[in-house]
Design an enzyme around this catalytic site. Sequence first.
Site, PDB file in Angstrom:
ATOM      1  N   THR A   1     -74.567   4.454 -72.593  1.00  9.11           N
ATOM      2  CA  THR A   1     -74.556   5.227 -71.255  1.00  9.11           C
ATOM      3  C   THR A   1     -76.202   5.620 -71.252  1.00  9.11           C
ATOM      4  OG1 THR A   1     -74.180   7.443 -72.501  1.00  9.11           O
ATOM      5  CG2 THR A   1     -72.415   6.084 -71.245  1.00  9.11           C
ATOM      6  N   ASP A   2     -76.655   6.261 -70.184  1.00  5.11           N
ATOM      7  CA  ASP A   2     -77.884   7.103 -70.050  1.00  5.11           C
ATOM      8  C   ASP A   2     -77.578   8.359 -70.224  1.00  5.11           C
ATOM      9  OD1 ASP A   2     -76.749   8.399 -67.830  1.00  5.11           O
ATOM     10  OD2 ASP A   2     -77.390   6.919 -66.299  1.00  5.11           O
ATOM     11  N   ALA A   3     -78.696   9.198 -70.069  1.00  5.48           N
ATOM     12  CA  ALA A   3     -78.565  10.813 -70.188  1.00  5.48           C
ATOM     13  C   ALA A   3     -77.654  11.625 -69.734  1.00  5.48           C
ATOM     14  CB  ALA A   3     -79.756  11.310 -70.218  1.00  5.48           C
TER      15      ALA A   3
ATOM     16  N   VAL B   1     -73.585   7.920 -67.888  1.00  6.19           N
ATOM     17  CA  VAL B   1     -72.991   6.839 -67.033  1.00  6.19           C
ATOM     18  C   VAL B   1     -73.470   5.584 -67.559  1.00  6.19           C
ATOM     19  CG1 VAL B   1     -73.623   5.978 -64.764  1.00  6.19           C
ATOM     20  CG2 VAL B   1     -73.203   8.475 -64.834  1.00  6.19           C
TER      21      VAL B   1
END
Length: 153
Positions: free
Chosen positions: A29-31, A34
């Site tokens: 995921t990103d920060a 997601v």
Amino acid sequence: MTDTNDTGLLGYIEGKRHIFPLMVFYEDTDAGGVVYHANYLAFAERARSAMLNLLGFSNRSVAERHKVAIAVRHCTLDFRRAARLEDRLIVESRLIKLGGASLGFEQKIMRDDELLVVIEIYLACMSLQELRAQRLPEELRMAYATYLDVNED
């Protein structure tokens, strides 16, 4: 040592489709939690490799025995919804083309019954020495032929 008879990690084949369950981990995921867009390709690759293993092969064994690799030739992704951290997903793979030196798959990534991403990917069998298209090894072609599914649902 890895137990090669343990197919639980490889998913399962249902009719002409391969079903590969996975969970979204933090690293996917990103920060914001997601799934990063490129990781859907990694999920699809894992599913195709797992299917290959269920058919009795591995990428390594195909390379060593036949001196070929299966490489991506063309790919499209249709992003519909985002997956999030700790989601349980399914990658459903369907073989839609079996050519002399190529394979085509439709892969759907879903959360429960919700369609998240549709991937259409075409692969080419390549000679490891010359890096040129080469016919699929016959034993691999025969194994995949059983699962060719050109019918749309």
